[in-house]
Motif scaffolding. Structure first.
Motif, PDB file in Angstrom:
ATOM      1  N   ARG A 169      24.600 -33.774  14.061  1.00 51.18           N
ATOM      2  CA  ARG A 169      25.164 -32.428  14.000  1.00 51.18           C
ATOM      3  C   ARG A 169      25.255 -32.004  12.542  1.00 51.18           C
ATOM      4  O   ARG A 169      25.940 -32.633  11.744  1.00 51.18           O
ATOM      5  N   ARG A 170      24.555 -30.939  12.197  1.00 53.86           N
ATOM      6  CA  ARG A 170      24.536 -30.455  10.827  1.00 53.86           C
ATOM      7  C   ARG A 170      25.271 -29.114  10.767  1.00 53.86           C
ATOM      8  O   ARG A 170      24.871 -28.152  11.425  1.00 53.86           O
ATOM      9  N   GLU A 171      26.335 -29.077  10.001  1.00 57.23           N
ATOM     10  CA  GLU A 171      27.130 -27.866   9.849  1.00 57.23           C
ATOM     11  C   GLU A 171      27.210 -27.493   8.379  1.00 57.23           C
ATOM     12  O   GLU A 171      27.379 -28.352   7.530  1.00 57.23           O
ATOM     13  N   LEU A 172      27.069 -26.209   8.133  1.00 56.18           N
ATOM     14  CA  LEU A 172      27.199 -25.698   6.772  1.00 56.18           C
ATOM     15  C   LEU A 172      27.971 -24.388   6.834  1.00 56.18           C
ATOM     16  O   LEU A 172      27.526 -23.417   7.441  1.00 56.18           O
ATOM     17  N   GLY A 173      29.161 -24.384   6.236  1.00 58.98           N
ATOM     18  CA  GLY A 173      29.991 -23.189   6.240  1.00 58.98           C
ATOM     19  C   GLY A 173      31.021 -23.249   5.124  1.00 58.98           C
ATOM     20  O   GLY A 173      31.366 -24.329   4.633  1.00 58.98           O
ATOM     21  N   PHE A 174      31.538 -22.076   4.712  1.00 56.21           N
ATOM     22  CA  PHE A 174      32.458 -21.988   3.582  1.00 56.21           C
ATOM     23  C   PHE A 174      33.753 -21.291   4.017  1.00 56.21           C
ATOM     24  O   PHE A 174      33.728 -20.350   4.818  1.00 56.21           O
ATOM     25  N   ASP A 175      34.882 -21.777   3.474  1.00 58.39           N
ATOM     26  CA  ASP A 175      36.165 -21.075   3.533  1.00 58.39           C
ATOM     27  C   ASP A 175      36.485 -20.602   2.118  1.00 58.39           C
ATOM     28  O   ASP A 175      36.481 -21.421   1.175  1.00 58.39           O
ATOM     29  N   LEU A 176      36.715 -19.336   1.953  1.00 62.23           N
ATOM     30  CA  LEU A 176      36.939 -18.746   0.633  1.00 62.23           C
ATOM     31  C   LEU A 176      38.346 -18.169   0.544  1.00 62.23           C
ATOM     32  O   LEU A 176      38.866 -17.597   1.520  1.00 62.23           O
ATOM     33  N   LEU A 177      38.960 -18.282  -0.646  1.00 63.96           N
ATOM     34  CA  LEU A 177      40.297 -17.744  -0.902  1.00 63.96           C
ATOM     35  C   LEU A 177      40.346 -17.226  -2.332  1.00 63.96           C
ATOM     36  O   LEU A 177      39.914 -17.911  -3.263  1.00 63.96           O
ATOM     37  N   GLY A 178      40.881 -16.019  -2.491  1.00 62.27           N
ATOM     38  CA  GLY A 178      40.987 -15.432  -3.823  1.00 62.27           C
ATOM     39  C   GLY A 178      42.354 -14.794  -4.025  1.00 62.27           C
ATOM     40  O   GLY A 178      42.937 -14.216  -3.102  1.00 62.27           O
ATOM     41  N   THR A 179      42.865 -14.907  -5.247  1.00 64.42           N
ATOM     42  CA  THR A 179      44.164 -14.328  -5.618  1.00 64.42           C
ATOM     43  C   THR A 179      44.009 -13.570  -6.933  1.00 64.42           C
ATOM     44  O   THR A 179      43.475 -14.119  -7.908  1.00 64.42           O
ATOM     45  N   VAL A 180      44.430 -12.319  -6.922  1.00 68.13           N
ATOM     46  CA  VAL A 180      44.360 -11.481  -8.123  1.00 68.13           C
ATOM     47  C   VAL A 180      45.757 -11.000  -8.466  1.00 68.13           C
ATOM     48  O   VAL A 180      46.467 -10.447  -7.602  1.00 68.13           O
ATOM     49  N   TYR A 215      37.873 -17.558   6.565  1.00 71.97           N
ATOM     50  CA  TYR A 215      37.886 -18.913   7.137  1.00 71.97           C
ATOM     51  C   TYR A 215      36.727 -19.018   8.142  1.00 71.97           C
ATOM     52  O   TYR A 215      36.918 -19.190   9.336  1.00 71.97           O
ATOM     53  N   THR A 216      35.503 -18.885   7.621  1.00 72.93           N
ATOM     54  CA  THR A 216      34.323 -18.914   8.480  1.00 72.93           C
ATOM     55  C   THR A 216      34.115 -20.284   9.120  1.00 72.93           C
ATOM     56  O   THR A 216      33.843 -20.416  10.305  1.00 72.93           O
ATOM     57  N   ALA A 217      34.216 -21.322   8.317  1.00 71.47           N
ATOM     58  CA  ALA A 217      33.976 -22.676   8.829  1.00 71.47           C
ATOM     59  C   ALA A 217      35.212 -23.311   9.430  1.00 71.47           C
ATOM     60  O   ALA A 217      35.108 -24.294  10.163  1.00 71.47           O
ATOM     61  N   LYS A 218      36.390 -22.768   9.095  1.00 73.17           N
ATOM     62  CA  LYS A 218      37.658 -23.282   9.621  1.00 73.17           C
ATOM     63  C   LYS A 218      37.804 -24.782   9.365  1.00 73.17           C
ATOM     64  O   LYS A 218      38.149 -25.561  10.254  1.00 73.17           O
ATOM     65  N   VAL A 219      37.515 -25.189   8.117  1.00 66.62           N
ATOM     66  CA  VAL A 219      37.663 -26.599   7.757  1.00 66.62           C
ATOM     67  C   VAL A 219      38.973 -26.846   7.023  1.00 66.62           C
ATOM     68  O   VAL A 219      39.236 -27.959   6.591  1.00 66.62           O
ATOM     69  N   ARG A 279      28.653 -15.283  12.204  1.00 71.70           N
ATOM     70  CA  ARG A 279      28.742 -14.397  11.039  1.00 71.70           C
ATOM     71  C   ARG A 279      29.991 -13.525  11.108  1.00 71.70           C
ATOM     72  O   ARG A 279      30.459 -13.189  12.208  1.00 71.70           O
ATOM     73  N   VAL A 280      30.471 -13.159   9.917  1.00 74.23           N
ATOM     74  CA  VAL A 280      31.508 -12.139   9.808  1.00 74.23           C
ATOM     75  C   VAL A 280      30.836 -10.780   9.990  1.00 74.23           C
ATOM     76  O   VAL A 280      29.800 -10.517   9.360  1.00 74.23           O
ATOM     77  N   PRO A 281      31.347  -9.901  10.833  1.00 76.35           N
ATOM     78  CA  PRO A 281      30.701  -8.605  11.045  1.00 76.35           C
ATOM     79  C   PRO A 281      30.466  -7.869   9.734  1.00 76.35           C
ATOM     80  O   PRO A 281      31.304  -7.861   8.833  1.00 76.35           O
ATOM     81  N   ILE A 282      29.319  -7.244   9.624  1.00 77.06           N
ATOM     82  CA  ILE A 282      28.852  -6.440   8.497  1.00 77.06           C
ATOM     83  C   ILE A 282      28.556  -7.317   7.279  1.00 77.06           C
ATOM     84  O   ILE A 282      27.444  -7.362   6.769  1.00 77.06           O
ATOM     85  N   LEU A 283      29.534  -8.064   6.806  1.00 74.46           N
ATOM     86  CA  LEU A 283      29.333  -8.873   5.601  1.00 74.46           C
ATOM     87  C   LEU A 283      28.329 -10.004   5.846  1.00 74.46           C
ATOM     88  O   LEU A 283      27.617 -10.417   4.924  1.00 74.46           O
ATOM     89  N   GLY A 284      28.272 -10.523   7.061  1.00 70.54           N
ATOM     90  CA  GLY A 284      27.407 -11.666   7.336  1.00 70.54           C
ATOM     91  C   GLY A 284      25.938 -11.345   7.336  1.00 70.54           C
ATOM     92  O   GLY A 284      25.108 -12.261   7.306  1.00 70.54           O
ATOM     93  N   VAL A 285      25.544 -10.062   7.393  1.00 70.15           N
ATOM     94  CA  VAL A 285      24.137  -9.701   7.439  1.00 70.15           C
ATOM     95  C   VAL A 285      23.631  -9.169   6.100  1.00 70.15           C
ATOM     96  O   VAL A 285      22.463  -8.788   5.982  1.00 70.15           O
ATOM     97  N   PHE A 340      27.478 -16.590   2.341  1.00 70.18           N
ATOM     98  CA  PHE A 340      28.855 -17.039   2.176  1.00 70.18           C
ATOM     99  C   PHE A 340      29.771 -16.507   3.271  1.00 70.18           C
ATOM    100  O   PHE A 340      30.930 -16.890   3.345  1.00 70.18           O
ATOM    101  N   PHE A 341      29.262 -15.643   4.127  1.00 69.19           N
ATOM    102  CA  PHE A 341      30.068 -15.070   5.203  1.00 69.19           C
ATOM    103  C   PHE A 341      29.500 -15.466   6.570  1.00 69.19           C
ATOM    104  O   PHE A 341      29.643 -14.738   7.548  1.00 69.19           O
ATOM    105  N   SER A 342      28.854 -16.594   6.606  1.00 66.80           N
ATOM    106  CA  SER A 342      28.276 -17.100   7.855  1.00 66.80           C
ATOM    107  C   SER A 342      28.525 -18.582   7.968  1.00 66.80           C
ATOM    108  O   SER A 342      28.791 -19.270   6.981  1.00 66.80           O
ATOM    109  N   HIS A 343      28.417 -19.081   9.187  1.00 66.86           N
ATOM    110  CA  HIS A 343      28.644 -20.500   9.502  1.00 66.86           C
ATOM    111  C   HIS A 343      27.493 -20.957  10.393  1.00 66.86           C
ATOM    112  O   HIS A 343      27.315 -20.427  11.491  1.00 66.86           O
ATOM    113  N   THR A 344      26.707 -21.895   9.910  1.00 66.09           N
ATOM    114  CA  THR A 344      25.508 -22.337  10.621  1.00 66.09           C
ATOM    115  C   THR A 344      25.712 -23.735  11.192  1.00 66.09           C
ATOM    116  O   THR A 344      26.157 -24.639  10.491  1.00 66.09           O
ATOM    117  N   ILE A 345      25.369 -23.892  12.467  1.00 64.28           N
ATOM    118  CA  ILE A 345      25.458 -25.189  13.146  1.00 64.28           C
ATOM    119  C   ILE A 345      24.098 -25.499  13.763  1.00 64.28           C
ATOM    120  O   ILE A 345      23.553 -24.691  14.525  1.00 64.28           O
TER     121      ILE A 345
END
Length: 368
Positions: A122-133, A147-151, A315-321, A328-333
């Motif tokens: 099973r090959r999974e590739l996905g990112f969880d991103l967090l930013g603070t300004v 939290y695309t990959a929810k890891v 994919r995250v709607p709109i951003l994933g395409v 960075f807005f998609s999760h591939t399995i």
């Protein structure tokens, strides 16, 4: 009333034919019988030079000229057939060939296990991103994440959990910008499941069959009827697990075992649509083997493999395409599953016993 009289010449011919038929009948009654076990051969010796041979039922036995005065006969299946050996001068000899199964009265218990091993990568590739300004112009702190990959748990800051395969963090020296990311890269696992585990009993030389599965209806167009339209009939096709066993008990009590396993499954990804019917393809895995097993030995059949690949993108709607950024807005399995069929057969001779089997409801003598 009519009376038919034969001429003297015809009477002599009729008497000669009667004597010939009597001689042939006497020869048939006294002809030699050859006994051959299945899978064995016997050599028949002739008094004359052999020109050719003929056998009545080649499915039971076959024969070939071995030398000038010998014929080799091979037993193929149980039964009785006739062998004719032609010599010189129109002379011939007739034999009855009796092909039998050794120890035909003995029985064999077959403990069978049909299993399927799944070697899943099973090959999974996905990112969880967090930013603070944090900026005086905002009059506060802005925090957001995906939290695309929810890891990791949806917390700020991220807490790297056991499911995360990597993380990174950036914080500006004045504390006005903080970026965090965690990702999942690869996870392997495999399992094994038993498809069937029957126990069969078969006589020596007889076939035992196990089937676990079902049937699907398949429409078949036949010849056109009187109105010009084809007639559609339904044929039923088997699928599932099918195993045929043929044990033969040899003179030394070893077991010659023929096994023909077949596992089939429906494949709707390659289905055929005909006359409004969707007909799935049938994927078969089959093998045939014959071995000789002694007491305590088992037969293991493996190597029948099949690979299934499943590719899923979340994919995250709109951003994933969006090109490049959408990565960075998609999760591939991607699941690659190798199915390997394994057959384990444990044959065992059943000892003849006249004792009555004990049942759970039986009570000792005198008990009430």
């Amino acid at each position: 009333m009519f009376v038919h009289r034969l001429k003297p010449g015809l009477i002599a011919v009729a008497a000669t034919m009667a004597l010939t038929c009597a001689a042939v009948s006497s020869r048939a009654e006294g002809r030699e019988r050859i006994h051959i076990a299945v899978g064995r051969a016997e050599v028949v010796t002739s008094d004359d030079d052999v020109r050719t041979v003929a056998i009545a039922e080649p499915k039971i036995a076959d024969a070939a000229v071995g030398s000038a005065r010998t014929v080799v006969v091979n037993g193929k299946a149980p039964g009785i057939t006739t062998l004719v050996i032609y010599g010189q001068g129109a002379r011939f000899s007739v034999y009855d060939v009796d092909v039998y199964v050794p120890n035909g009265g003995r029985q064999v218990r077959l403990g069978v296990k049909v299993a399927e091993v799944d070697d899943q990568a099973r090959r999974e590739l996905g990112f969880d991103l967090l930013g603070t300004v944090s900026n005086p112009g905002l009059k506060g702190v802005l925090t957001g994440g995906l939290y695309t990959a929810k890891v990791t748990n949806p917390l700020a800051p991220f807490t790297v959990g056991p499911e995360a395969d990597g993380f990174t963090r950036y914080e500006k020296s004045d504390g006005s910008l903080k970026l965090q990311a965690t990702w999942k890269a690869l996870e392997d696992k495999g399992d094994i499941r038993v498809l069937a585990q029957p126990t069969l009993v078969a006589r020596s030389g007889e076939r035992a069959t196990f089937r676990s599965g079902g049937q699907i209806p398949v429409p078949v167009a036949t010849t056109t009827s009187g109105n010009g339209y084809p007639t559609v009939t339904i044929e039923w096709k088997d699928y599932g697990v099918l195993v045929d066993f043929t044990p033969i008990v040899e003179e030394d009590s070893s077991i010659t075992l023929r096994v023909d396993p077949q596992v089939s499954q429906l494949d709707y990804s390659n289905a055929l649509t005909s006359a409004g019917y969707q007909i799935p393809a049938i994927v078969d895995r089959l093998v045939s083997t014959t071995v000789n097993l002694k007491r305590g030995e088992n037969l293991v059949i493996g190597g029948l493999k099949q690979t299934d690949r499943v590719h899923t993108v979340q994919r995250v709607p709109i951003l994933g395409v969006i090109p490049l950024v959408g990565f960075f807005f998609s999760h591939t399995i991607t699941n690659n599953v190798d199915h390997e069929l394994m057959i384990v057969v444990a044959p065992e001779l059943i000892a003849a016993s006249a004792a009555k089997p004990v049942l759970p409801t039986d009570r000792p003598d005198g008990a009430h």
